[in-house]
Design an enzyme around this catalytic site. Structure first.
Site, PDB file in Angstrom:
ATOM      1  N   LYS A 122     -40.602  85.661   0.411  1.00  0.00           N
ATOM      2  CA  LYS A 122     -40.688  86.582  -0.736  1.00  0.00           C
ATOM      3  C   LYS A 122     -40.471  85.750  -1.991  1.00  0.00           C
ATOM      4  O   LYS A 122     -39.404  85.154  -2.174  1.00  0.00           O
ATOM      5  CB  LYS A 122     -39.597  87.647  -0.597  1.00  0.00           C
ATOM      6  CG  LYS A 122     -39.514  88.660  -1.710  1.00  0.00           C
ATOM      7  CD  LYS A 122     -38.404  89.639  -1.366  1.00  0.00           C
ATOM      8  CE  LYS A 122     -38.165  90.665  -2.444  1.00  0.00           C
ATOM      9  NZ  LYS A 122     -39.271  91.608  -2.519  1.00  0.00           N
ATOM     10  N   THR A 146     -40.377  89.347  -7.494  1.00  0.00           N
ATOM     11  CA  THR A 146     -39.782  90.680  -7.479  1.00  0.00           C
ATOM     12  C   THR A 146     -40.289  91.408  -8.706  1.00  0.00           C
ATOM     13  O   THR A 146     -40.522  90.798  -9.755  1.00  0.00           O
ATOM     14  CB  THR A 146     -38.245  90.628  -7.421  1.00  0.00           C
ATOM     15  OG1 THR A 146     -37.731  91.953  -7.262  1.00  0.00           O
ATOM     16  CG2 THR A 146     -37.631  89.973  -8.633  1.00  0.00           C
ATOM     17  N   GLU A 150     -44.649  89.489  -1.962  1.00  0.00           N
ATOM     18  CA  GLU A 150     -43.469  90.298  -1.605  1.00  0.00           C
ATOM     19  C   GLU A 150     -43.293  90.369  -0.090  1.00  0.00           C
ATOM     20  O   GLU A 150     -42.382  91.036   0.394  1.00  0.00           O
ATOM     21  CB  GLU A 150     -43.623  91.727  -2.142  1.00  0.00           C
ATOM     22  CG  GLU A 150     -43.504  91.866  -3.640  1.00  0.00           C
ATOM     23  CD  GLU A 150     -42.101  92.275  -4.066  1.00  0.00           C
ATOM     24  OE1 GLU A 150     -41.162  92.152  -3.253  1.00  0.00           O
ATOM     25  OE2 GLU A 150     -41.954  92.708  -5.206  1.00  0.00           O
TER      26      GLU A 150
HETATM   27  C1  LIG Z   1     -30.869  97.784  -8.486  1.00  0.00           C
HETATM   28  C2  LIG Z   1     -32.291  97.445  -8.160  1.00  0.00           C
HETATM   29  O1  LIG Z   1     -33.225  97.994  -8.713  1.00  0.00           O
HETATM   30  N1  LIG Z   1     -32.487  96.525  -7.215  1.00  0.00           N
HETATM   31  C3  LIG Z   1     -33.658  96.081  -6.674  1.00  0.00           C
HETATM   32  C4  LIG Z   1     -34.910  96.319  -7.203  1.00  0.00           C
HETATM   33  C5  LIG Z   1     -35.992  95.791  -6.524  1.00  0.00           C
HETATM   34  N2  LIG Z   1     -35.793  95.098  -5.396  1.00  0.00           N
HETATM   35  C6  LIG Z   1     -36.912  94.557  -4.645  1.00  0.00           C
HETATM   36  C7  LIG Z   1     -37.687  95.586  -3.911  1.00  0.00           C
HETATM   37  C8  LIG Z   1     -39.061  94.952  -3.855  1.00  0.00           C
HETATM   38  O2  LIG Z   1     -39.151  93.985  -2.867  1.00  0.00           O
HETATM   39  C9  LIG Z   1     -39.117  94.220  -5.138  1.00  0.00           C
HETATM   40  C10 LIG Z   1     -39.888  94.956  -6.149  1.00  0.00           C
HETATM   41  O3  LIG Z   1     -39.151  95.859  -6.822  1.00  0.00           O
HETATM   42  O4  LIG Z   1     -37.805  93.937  -5.526  1.00  0.00           O
HETATM   43  C11 LIG Z   1     -34.556  94.881  -4.906  1.00  0.00           C
HETATM   44  O5  LIG Z   1     -34.383  94.237  -3.858  1.00  0.00           O
HETATM   45  N3  LIG Z   1     -33.500  95.375  -5.554  1.00  0.00           N
END
Ligand SMILES: CC(=O)Nc1ccn([C@H]2C[C@H](O)[C@@H](CO)O2)c(=O)n1
Length: 108
Positions: A24, A27, A77
Site C-alpha cells: 500500500k 492513502t 491501495e
Molecule cells: C481517522 C482516519 O480517517 N483514518 C484513516 C483514513 C483512511 N485510511 C485508509 C483507508 C484507505 O486505505 C485509505 C484511503 O482513505 O486510507 C486509514 O487507514 N485511516
C-alpha cells in the site's frame, strides 16, 4: 532555535500489514488530514490504539476527486476500485475532494 518535530499519521489496523509489506503506497485523505509535504518523514501508528508501527516518507501530495478514482489508485491501495470507493465512502461519507498522499516505507 526551531525544533524539527516529526509529523504523525494513523491508519486503521487492518491496513498495517499492507503498509509494512510495501503493498500500500498511497492513502486518500480529507483536507484536515493532508497537511504533509514532499520529503516529510512521518511516524505511522494504528488508529485504534495509537501503537507506532513504521515510518514513511512522503513522495507527493496531490488533490484528486472521488469521481477521478481509477484502477491505478486502487492498485496502489492494494484494493479493487470497488473496495476503494466503498472504503472512502464509509470513512468520509459524501466526500468529493480528496488528497492523495503517495509514500514509501522507510526501512528500519
Ligand atoms: C481517522 C482516519 O480517517 N483514518 C484513516 C483514513 C483512511 N485510511 C485508509 C483507508 C484507505 O486505505 C485509505 C484511503 O482513505 O486510507 C486509514 O487507514 N485511516
Amino acid at each position: 532555535m526551531t525544533e524539527n518535530l516529526m509529523k504523525n499519521i494513523t491508519f486503521y489496523r487492518r491496513f498495517e500489514s499492507d503498509i509494512v509489506a510495501g503493498r500500500k503506497t498511497i492513502t486518500l485523505r480529507d483536507k484536515s488530514d493532508a497537511d504533509y509535504t514532499t520529503g516529510d518523514i512521518v511516524s505511522v501508528a494504528r488508529y485504534e490504539d495509537n501503537q507506532f508501527f513504521c515510518h514513511i516518507k512522503v513522495n507527493a501530495v496531490t488533490p484528486v476527486s472521488f469521481h477521478q478514482l481509477n484502477q491505478d489508485h486502487a492498485r496502489q491501495e492494494n484494493m479493487t476500485l470497488e473496495q476503494l470507493k466503498s472504503t472512502i465512502a464509509e470513512i468520509y461519507p459524501g466526500i468529493v475532494e480528496l488528497y492523495m498522499i503517495e509514500f514509501m516505507l522507510c526501512k528500519a
